[in-house]
Design a protein around this motif. Structure first.
Motif, PDB file in Angstrom:
ATOM      1  N   ARG A   1      33.704  66.934  45.155  1.00  0.00           N
ATOM      2  CA  ARG A   1      32.343  66.383  45.410  1.00  0.00           C
ATOM      3  C   ARG A   1      31.371  66.997  44.289  1.00  0.00           C
ATOM      4  O   ARG A   1      31.527  67.974  43.834  1.00  0.00           O
ATOM      5  N   GLY A   2      30.506  65.950  44.136  1.00  0.00           N
ATOM      6  CA  GLY A   2      29.506  66.124  43.133  1.00  0.00           C
ATOM      7  C   GLY A   2      29.589  65.492  41.772  1.00  0.00           C
ATOM      8  O   GLY A   2      29.081  65.309  40.993  1.00  0.00           O
ATOM      9  N   ASP A   3      31.041  65.170  41.584  1.00  0.00           N
ATOM     10  CA  ASP A   3      31.557  64.607  40.200  1.00  0.00           C
ATOM     11  C   ASP A   3      30.694  63.095  40.232  1.00  0.00           C
ATOM     12  O   ASP A   3      30.816  62.419  41.347  1.00  0.00           O
ATOM     13  N   VAL A   4      30.569  62.820  39.107  1.00  0.00           N
ATOM     14  CA  VAL A   4      30.025  61.238  38.787  1.00  0.00           C
ATOM     15  C   VAL A   4      31.267  60.565  38.143  1.00  0.00           C
ATOM     16  O   VAL A   4      31.856  61.043  36.985  1.00  0.00           O
ATOM     17  N   MET A   5      31.678  59.501  39.033  1.00  0.00           N
ATOM     18  CA  MET A   5      33.121  58.933  38.727  1.00  0.00           C
ATOM     19  C   MET A   5      32.674  57.452  38.751  1.00  0.00           C
ATOM     20  O   MET A   5      32.342  56.831  39.066  1.00  0.00           O
ATOM     21  N   VAL A   6      33.603  56.999  37.741  1.00  0.00           N
ATOM     22  CA  VAL A   6      33.782  55.573  37.343  1.00  0.00           C
ATOM     23  C   VAL A   6      35.067  55.168  38.046  1.00  0.00           C
ATOM     24  O   VAL A   6      36.307  55.862  37.891  1.00  0.00           O
ATOM     25  N   PHE A   7      35.079  53.880  38.864  1.00  0.00           N
ATOM     26  CA  PHE A   7      35.964  53.580  39.335  1.00  0.00           C
ATOM     27  C   PHE A   7      36.150  51.876  39.336  1.00  0.00           C
ATOM     28  O   PHE A   7      35.189  51.382  39.258  1.00  0.00           O
ATOM     29  N   LYS A   8      37.138  51.490  39.914  1.00  0.00           N
ATOM     30  CA  LYS A   8      37.490  49.878  40.135  1.00  0.00           C
ATOM     31  C   LYS A   8      36.630  49.635  41.389  1.00  0.00           C
ATOM     32  O   LYS A   8      37.254  50.151  42.616  1.00  0.00           O
ATOM     33  N   TYR A   9      35.757  48.544  41.405  1.00  0.00           N
ATOM     34  CA  TYR A   9      35.064  48.429  42.706  1.00  0.00           C
ATOM     35  C   TYR A   9      36.345  47.664  43.770  1.00  0.00           C
ATOM     36  O   TYR A   9      36.917  46.824  43.419  1.00  0.00           O
ATOM     37  N   PRO A  10      36.243  48.237  44.851  1.00  0.00           N
ATOM     38  CA  PRO A  10      37.244  47.920  45.908  1.00  0.00           C
ATOM     39  C   PRO A  10      37.448  46.463  46.065  1.00  0.00           C
ATOM     40  O   PRO A  10      38.479  46.045  46.503  1.00  0.00           O
ATOM     41  N   MET A  11      36.236  45.988  46.211  1.00  0.00           N
ATOM     42  CA  MET A  11      36.057  44.465  46.481  1.00  0.00           C
ATOM     43  C   MET A  11      36.300  43.734  45.407  1.00  0.00           C
ATOM     44  O   MET A  11      36.736  42.148  45.682  1.00  0.00           O
ATOM     45  N   ASP A  12      36.395  44.121  44.217  1.00  0.00           N
ATOM     46  CA  ASP A  12      36.736  43.193  43.095  1.00  0.00           C
ATOM     47  C   ASP A  12      37.127  44.300  41.684  1.00  0.00           C
ATOM     48  O   ASP A  12      36.274  44.765  41.182  1.00  0.00           O
ATOM     49  N   THR A  13      38.304  44.467  41.620  1.00  0.00           N
ATOM     50  CA  THR A  13      38.901  45.503  40.811  1.00  0.00           C
ATOM     51  C   THR A  13      38.596  44.860  39.208  1.00  0.00           C
ATOM     52  O   THR A  13      38.720  45.774  38.419  1.00  0.00           O
ATOM     53  N   SER A  14      38.236  43.862  38.972  1.00  0.00           N
ATOM     54  CA  SER A  14      37.737  43.514  37.720  1.00  0.00           C
ATOM     55  C   SER A  14      36.325  44.045  37.490  1.00  0.00           C
ATOM     56  O   SER A  14      36.157  43.877  36.034  1.00  0.00           O
ATOM     57  N   GLN A  15      35.591  44.582  38.351  1.00  0.00           N
ATOM     58  CA  GLN A  15      34.262  45.358  37.923  1.00  0.00           C
ATOM     59  C   GLN A  15      34.557  46.787  38.023  1.00  0.00           C
ATOM     60  O   GLN A  15      35.097  47.479  38.673  1.00  0.00           O
TER      61      GLN A  15
END
Length: 306
Positions: free
Chosen positions: A149-163
């Protein structure tokens, strides 16, 4: 908030370039260079035989002293396409390894993480802190740390994993997250808020309420817009495990499923996040944002991310 890397599909482009230049480099080292050496040896043997015959016939050769060396160099010279491939391969391979397994640069294009991250911030994302993943397919092969909790995280957008998206981890697997009156409650414990000076939004030129949020030990700033409702129910979409959430006009409560995370932007009333499109599966994780390394319009932005 969508966040694109420096070039779309850059990892795939880099991988293809590495493979192509690598194949050319290996082919040159083990095949083509030997062929050039053999051709040079034949040319030198012919040159020596011709020179010896002319000399035996009493014919004096008026040639440059380094003619033999020039002949050899001409036959050993790499074609331009091989020379460039050999030069670029180690550089491309190094960049690919660094970018795929250590740190990847991203640029912040929108304001959903203001005031923590501003539009134009160039950030570094640690690719190995949550585990080692195979590039391109993003398949985890070594488990290390779990997002907190509190981490700033980059991830693949679940609705469009190209983003690629960036948000703050608000809930980890098993957490019960409630958001009402624009305030969070985690596992039944209200999150504490300390009001700060109002924040002037550069995009709308409107002052917003600013608070220091203590998310189970991690302090960071958030923004609230008095003009906006706690939740826009009309924007809530269908998503996997939606049955784990209960929505009302006052807010929502969600229990985070195993292997998933609940993400929210720090600019709470200007962020499309887990409140609207659901949970982020572990397989979608890219890495942890750790530093701002440049902002061309504001060099003072350089530093760590809270």
């Amino acid at each position: 908030m969508t966040m694109q890397s420096i070039l779309g599909n850059f990892a795939l482009i880099l991988f293809v370039l590495m493979v192509v230049t690598g194949i050319i480099w290996v082919l040159d080292v083990f095949v083509l260079s030997k062929q050039r050496r053999a051709a040079a040896d034949r040319a030198l043997a012919e040159y020596d035989a011709r020179t010896a015959k002319l000399t035996a016939d009493g014919i004096r050769l008026d040639t440059q002293q380094n003619a033999r060396e020039k002949l050899e160099a001409e036959h050993l010279r790499q074609p331009t396409w091989i020379e460039y491939s050999g030069s670029f391969f180690p550089v491309i391979a190094l960049v690919f390894v660094l970018r795929s397994f250590l740190f990847e640069p991203f640029k912040i294009p929108s304001s959903s993480m203001v005031p923590t991250l501003l539009v134009g911030d160039l950030i570094l994302v640690n690719k190995f802190t949550y585990g080692i993943r195979l590039p391109i397919i993003n398949q985890k092969i070594v488990q290390l740390n779990d997002p907190q909790r509190g981490d700033v995280m980059v991830f693949k957008y679940p609705m469009d994993t190209s983003q690629d998206y960036i948000k703050r981890v608000v809930g980890v697997p098993g957490d019960k997250i409630t958001y009402e009156g624009k305030k969070l409650t985690v596992n039944g414990k209200p999150v504490s808020y300390a009001q700060q000076d109002d924040y002037l939004d550069d995009e709308s030129l409107v002052y917003k309420k600013q608070f220091k949020e203590n998310l189970t030990g991690v302090e960071h700033r958030i923004l609230n817009d008095d003009r906006a409702p706690t939740l826009n129910l009309g924007d809530v979409r269908e998503f996997p495990n939606k049955e784990a959430c209960t929505y009302t006009n006052e807010g929502f409560t969600c229990t985070v499923p195993a292997g998933n995370y609940f993400m929210m932007g720090d600019n709470r009333d200007n962020s499309a996040d887990s409140r609207y499109w659901g949970f982020v599966p572990d397989k979608n994780i890219v890495g942890k944002a750790v530093a701002v390394w440049m902002n061309l319009s504001n060099p003072r932005r350089i530093g760590g991310i809270q």
